[in-house]
Design an enzyme around this catalytic site. Structure first.
Site, short mmCIF file in Angstrom:
data_model
loop_
_atom_site.label_atom_id
_atom_site.label_comp_id
_atom_site.label_asym_id
_atom_site.label_seq_id
_atom_site.Cartn_x
_atom_site.Cartn_y
_atom_site.Cartn_z
N ASP A 3 0.87 -1.19 0.00
CA ASP A 3 0.00 0.00 0.00
C ASP A 3 0.90 1.23 0.00
O ASP A 3 2.12 1.11 0.09
CB ASP A 3 -0.98 -0.03 1.18
CG ASP A 3 -0.28 -0.02 2.53
OD1 ASP A 3 0.95 0.20 2.57
OD2 ASP A 3 -0.95 -0.23 3.54
N ASP A 19 -8.25 -7.30 0.68
CA ASP A 19 -7.31 -7.56 1.77
C ASP A 19 -8.07 -7.23 3.05
O ASP A 19 -8.91 -6.34 3.06
CB ASP A 19 -6.08 -6.65 1.68
CG ASP A 19 -6.41 -5.22 2.11
OD1 ASP A 19 -7.08 -4.52 1.33
OD2 ASP A 19 -6.01 -4.82 3.21
N CYS A 74 -13.48 -29.18 6.88
CA CYS A 74 -12.44 -28.21 6.53
C CYS A 74 -11.13 -28.98 6.38
O CYS A 74 -10.84 -29.87 7.18
CB CYS A 74 -12.30 -27.14 7.60
SG CYS A 74 -10.94 -25.98 7.28
N CYS A 87 -8.05 -27.68 6.47
CA CYS A 87 -6.86 -27.01 7.02
C CYS A 87 -6.21 -27.87 8.10
O CYS A 87 -6.83 -28.79 8.64
CB CYS A 87 -7.23 -25.62 7.56
SG CYS A 87 -7.82 -25.62 9.27
N CYS A 119 -8.05 -28.07 11.53
CA CYS A 119 -9.27 -28.89 11.56
C CYS A 119 -8.98 -30.38 11.36
O CYS A 119 -9.70 -31.23 11.86
CB CYS A 119 -10.26 -28.40 10.51
SG CYS A 119 -10.96 -26.79 10.95
N HIS A 131 -6.61 -21.64 10.23
CA HIS A 131 -7.97 -21.98 9.80
C HIS A 131 -8.64 -20.78 9.12
O HIS A 131 -9.24 -20.91 8.05
CB HIS A 131 -8.84 -22.46 10.97
CG HIS A 131 -10.29 -22.53 10.60
ND1 HIS A 131 -10.83 -23.60 9.92
CD2 HIS A 131 -11.27 -21.61 10.73
CE1 HIS A 131 -12.11 -23.34 9.66
NE2 HIS A 131 -12.41 -22.14 10.15
#
Ligand SMILES: [Zn+2]
Length: 396
Positions: free
Chosen positions: A90, A286, A324, A326, A329, A355
């Site tokens: 940015d 974002d 999930c 991930c 999980c 997660h």
């Protein structure tokens, strides 16, 4: 550079691919926020495993600490943090307006005292470009003034006009440094600042402002589009205004932001808001929510957020979210993660962060698939309705 692959028939959603010096970004895309050269609690290797295609670096934070000399010494932000994928930096403007002290805004730029040691600094559009060139991001942003909410009409109008003049100055710097046509973009010559860390040209995005006023948003979008940027961001949204006003601000700007370039809605948002923004023609996002909320024990799911600090999860053997994929999980229970958070163990924060980032990145992946299938709008409506209803039930 920006290849449009599919459009949704029922909404303005589109599926595209943006090519940058450090790789391709499939859009709609979510960019994890690496505030101080680090996505809090997550290593670049883990980000790659999460299939993050691009991350965001905050110019203001890196400028204040460790400072440009250190980052230049290490050969730019990619080398410094060991992330070889695309980075968007940015301009630093947003943090100057939200964090720094004693700001003085003039046509030239902004004078401020940083929030760490109070040292004085000055950033102009030209300096913002210089700093971002040194950081070496693949996408850089024009310096803008992000006005707070609420904002008087006259101030918002003057500010948006100044943002356009600043955008023009940023564009002039970029044009001088990266002269040449698209065919020669990959052979960027080292610039006078000695900061050519990338082999290809940095893409420069302009930022639309105008607060919550539809006519100002429209005028700002038109003026910024006339300057011909590589992409268009909508700034000054999600700064405390009601959600309907945020949607209206984006709807007012979108028709005037060229459709053949990527559009970036800055600093957004909740999972339903992201899908609503995609339906309104936005491509990139974002947001600090997945990492910030993880730190107080909040996990995102298809049916709203779960606060894992709550006593109801103490004996819960289920993962944060069924099905999930991930690491958190697949390997751990809600009850165990709750214990880690209550005991202030760093692992707990890391597991929820992993997660949550997986959730956001996967939501964008699902959106891309649904757009390709032509079923995005049904998906969005069902997701948003279910998320909001279930979350409201949980709060009661
Ligand atoms: Zn998970």
């Amino acid at each position: 550079m920006f290849e449009l692959l599919a459009y949704d028939r029922e909404s303005k959603a589109r599926r595209a691919r943006l090519t940058t010096a450090h790789g391709i970004i499939d859009t709609p895309a979510f960019m994890p926020v690496g505030t101080q050269g680090s996505v809090k609690g997550v290593s670049p290797r883990e980000l790659r495993e999460l299939d993050a295609q691009i991350i965001l670096g905050n110019t203001y934070h890196l400028f204040v600490r460790p400072g440009l000399d250190v980052i230049k010494h290490f050969g730019g932000l990619h080398n410094f943090m060991n992330w070889d994928g695309p980075i968007l930096t940015d301009s630093g403007g947003y943090q100057i307006f939200s964090l720094a002290k004693l700001r003085k805004i003039t046509e030239d730029g902004v004078e401020f005292q940083n929030h760490i040691d109070g040292a004085r600094a000055f950033i102009s559009p030209e300096i913002a470009m210089e700093i971002q060139a040194a950081l070496g991001g693949d996408i850089v942003m024009a310096l803008d003034e992000c006005v707070p909410y609420p904002c008087e009409y006259d101030y918002a109008a003057q500010s948006a006009e100044m943002t356009t003049r600043w955008a023009k100055r940023c564009k002039a710097v970029a044009s001088a440094v990266f002269s040449g046509e698209s065919s020669t973009r990959s052979s960027r010559a080292p610039d006078a600042l000695g900061t050519a860390h990338t082999t290809a040209r940095q893409l420069l995005f302009g930022i639309v402002q105008g607060s919550t006023f539809e006519d100002l948003r429209k005028q700002s979008a038109q003026a910024i589009a006339e300057l011909d940027f590589d992409g268009y961001a909508i700034g000054g949204v999600s700064v405390g205004e009601p959600e309907e006003e945020m949607m209206r601000a984006v709807e007012a700007a979108e028709p005037f932001s060229p459709g053949d370039k990527p559009r970036y809605a800055m600093g957004l948002g909740t999972p339903p808001q992201l899908l609503e923004m995609i339906a309104r023609g936005m491509d990139m996002f974002d947001c600090v929510l997945p990492t910030r909320l993880a730190r107080n024990g909040t996990a995102f799911t298809d049916t709203g957020t779960l606060n894992l600090k709550n006593a109801e999860f103490a004996l819960d053997k289920r993962p944060i979210e069924e099905n999930c994929t991930c690491d958190a999980c697949r390997e751990f229970s809600r009850g165990y993660i709750r214990h880690l958070i209550k005991a202030e163990e760093i692992l707990g924060l890391r597991l929820i962060t992993l997660h949550n980032l997986h959730f956001y990145l996967n939501l964008m992946n699902r959106a891309r698939i649904e757009i390709e299938r032509g079923t995005f709008d049904q998906f969005r409506k069902a997701f948003v309705a279910d998320y909001k209803t279930r979350e409201a039930m949980r709060v009661e």
